[in-house]
Enzyme design. Structure first.
Site, PDB file in Angstrom:
ATOM      1  NE  ARG A   1      -3.526  -2.577   2.252  1.00 15.74           N
ATOM      2  CZ  ARG A   1      -3.525  -3.910   2.051  1.00 15.74           C
ATOM      3  NH1 ARG A   1      -2.402  -4.558   1.848  1.00 15.74           N
ATOM      4  NH2 ARG A   1      -4.662  -4.581   2.039  1.00 15.74           N
TER       5      ARG A   1
ATOM      6  N   GLY B   1      -0.320 -12.500  -4.739  1.00 14.83           N
ATOM      7  CA  GLY B   1      -1.746 -12.217  -4.911  1.00 14.83           C
ATOM      8  C   GLY B   1      -2.074 -10.775  -4.576  1.00 14.83           C
TER       9      GLY B   1
ATOM     10  CB  SER C   1     -10.986 -10.455   0.528  1.00 14.77           C
ATOM     11  OG  SER C   1      -9.824 -10.061  -0.177  1.00 14.77           O
TER      12      SER C   1
ATOM     13  CG  ASP D   1      -1.994 -13.890   6.113  1.00 14.30           C
ATOM     14  OD1 ASP D   1      -2.688 -14.604   5.363  1.00 14.30           O
ATOM     15  OD2 ASP D   1      -1.757 -12.685   5.870  1.00 14.30           O
TER      16      ASP D   1
END
Ligand code: S3P
Length: 435
Positions: A26, A94, A167, A319
């Site tokens: 980001r 991803g 998500s 995760d």
């Protein structure tokens, strides 16, 4: 690459974990789309973050290392990216592919995002579908929306969209597209996911409203570059927190770790399991800061008990579930993880992978459709296990190896470079026998 690990040595000392991978993507993107220069401190050369950096460079953003861990980026402005000369290779990342799909859809350019075969198999329809609704012209490899994705950017309008899955990547792709769209973009989340994008936008001065699970922004914002300090990655720290708790006589210190409340449930879960994790809040050093709370962490060995992990907690520790599965093998009682079917579409099918590999080591673990059940404690034995091309599997198996009887061989261990190139060296520095 095979890595050999022998158990028996206690872990003592300090670990430096890489700058947060999620936040790095980001920071790179918002620096490239800002005006003037940005600096990112604590930037580590992780395979995934480098994919995002290279793609932004290929679209015209100039970036250079200005010192150890210090990256300088010249912002191109909110619609300043251009058509790259070749395909943008996302490797296995991803996050790179999904976030950049949102960014590129709003830029005056044509670009193709592609990845290595495992990434081509991961679901991209979750971003392609909402972006198309915003007016994006995206061609995918098949009707199911898999990569490669060819994008002709521009002409977006805001949408009001409810995420079908919790998500942060999808939420962020839509918000990033919304920045260059006409009008208002609203994303509704069924369950809160990590909010790094929203925080960073606000910190840059872009108004982002969050109310009752809805995130709202207006297209057309402009912002100036800033100096941003990446916190240490809590998902990387989690392997050492679990390792310290499992190996008798251990005590591990991890400096300046990000403790974003939408991301740090692993600490609360470890405490519920009986681990003493001390968190001492830290303040930014120098003139770089950021919108993420940080703390120094200390973890010590402990007797663990089982937990049930489900519902809204899951996106907050998605995760960390592979390494929590390892913790569960040594915990008293039955640990249940459910509502976590997203694990099936990560770098590997993590439900199948943990059940297979920890099962081979002697764990009593059963895979379910949306999670797994672990009965503990069970002695583990050192065998040859496989990382399934998945960095978090490689690291979780390394932690399991520390408490197994005999030597463990991890096949495909090189995959740790995706998020933590120095992982095995850090383990060795704490005293573990790793070769
Ligand atoms: C990430 C979000 C999560 C996480 C991934 C990084 C992000 O994925 O598993 O490692 O940086 O936004 P989803 O968005 O698919 O839940």
């Amino acid at each position: 690459m095979d890595v050999w690990i022998r158990p028996g040595r206690r872990l003592r000392g300090e670990v430096r974990v890489p700058g947060d991978k999620s936040i790095a993507h980001r920071a790179l993107i918002l620096a490239a789309l800002g005006e003037g220069e940005s600096e990112i401190r604590g930037f580590d050369p992780l395979d995934d973050s480098l994919r995002t950096l290279e793609a932004l460079r290929a679209c015209g953003a100039a970036a250079e290392m200005a010192g150890p861990g210090m990256l300088r980026i010249a912002g191109r402005g909110p619609k300043g990216l251009g058509t790259p000369a070749g395909v943008l290779h996302c490797g296995l990342s991803g996050t790179t592919m999904r976030l950049l799909a949102g960014v590129l859809a709003g830029q005056p350019l044509a670009a193709t995002l592609d990845g290595d075969p495992p990434l081509r198999r991961r679901p991209m329809d979750r971003v392609v579908e909402p972006l198309r609704r915003m007016g994006a012209r995206i061609e995918a490899a098949d009707a199911a929306g898999h990569a490669p994705l060819s994008i002709r950017g521009g002409g977006l309008r805001g949408i009001d969209y409810t995420l079908p899955v919790a998500s942060a990547q999808v939420k962020s792709a839509i918000l990033l597209a919304g920045l260059s769209a006409e009008g208002v973009t609203v994303v509704h989340e069924p369950v809160p996911s990590r909010d790094h994008t929203e925080r960073m936008l606000r910190w840059l001065g872009v108004p982002v409203e969050v109310r009752d699970g809805a995130i709202r922004l207006v297209g057309g914002a402009r912002w100036r570059g800033r100096a941003f300090a990446l916190p240490g990655d809590i998902s990387a720290a989690a392997f050492f927190l679990v390792a310290a708790s499992l190996v008798p006589g251990s005590e591990v210190f991890i400096g300046t770790v990000g403790l974003n409340p939408t991301r740090s449930a692993v600490l609360e879960v470890l405490r519920r399991m009986g681990v003493e994790v001390i968190a001492i809040p830290t303040l930014p050093e120098g003139d770089a800061d950021g919108p993420e709370p940080t703390a120094d962490l200390v973890a010590r060995s402990a007797a663990l008990r089982a937990v049930t992990l489900e519902g809204a907690l899951i996106p907050n520790l998605i995760d960390e579930l592979p390494v929590l599965a390892v913790a569960a093998t040594q915990a008293e009682g039955v640990t249940v993880v459910r509502d976590a079917s997203e694990l099936r579409v990560k770098e590997s099918d993590r439900i199948a992978a943990v059940a297979q590999e920890l099962g081979a080591m002697g764990a009593r673990i059963e895979a379910m459709g949306d999670g797994f059940v672990v009965e503990g404690p069970t002695p583990l034995r050192g065998v040859t296990v496989d990382a399934h091309g998945d960095h978090r599997m490689a690291m979780a198996l390394a932690v399991a190896a520390l408490v197994a009887k005999g030597e463990t061989v991890i096949r495909g261990a090189e995959t740790v470079t995706k998020s933590f190139p120095g992982f095995f060296a850090a383990l060795r520095a704490l005293g573990a026998e790793v070769a």
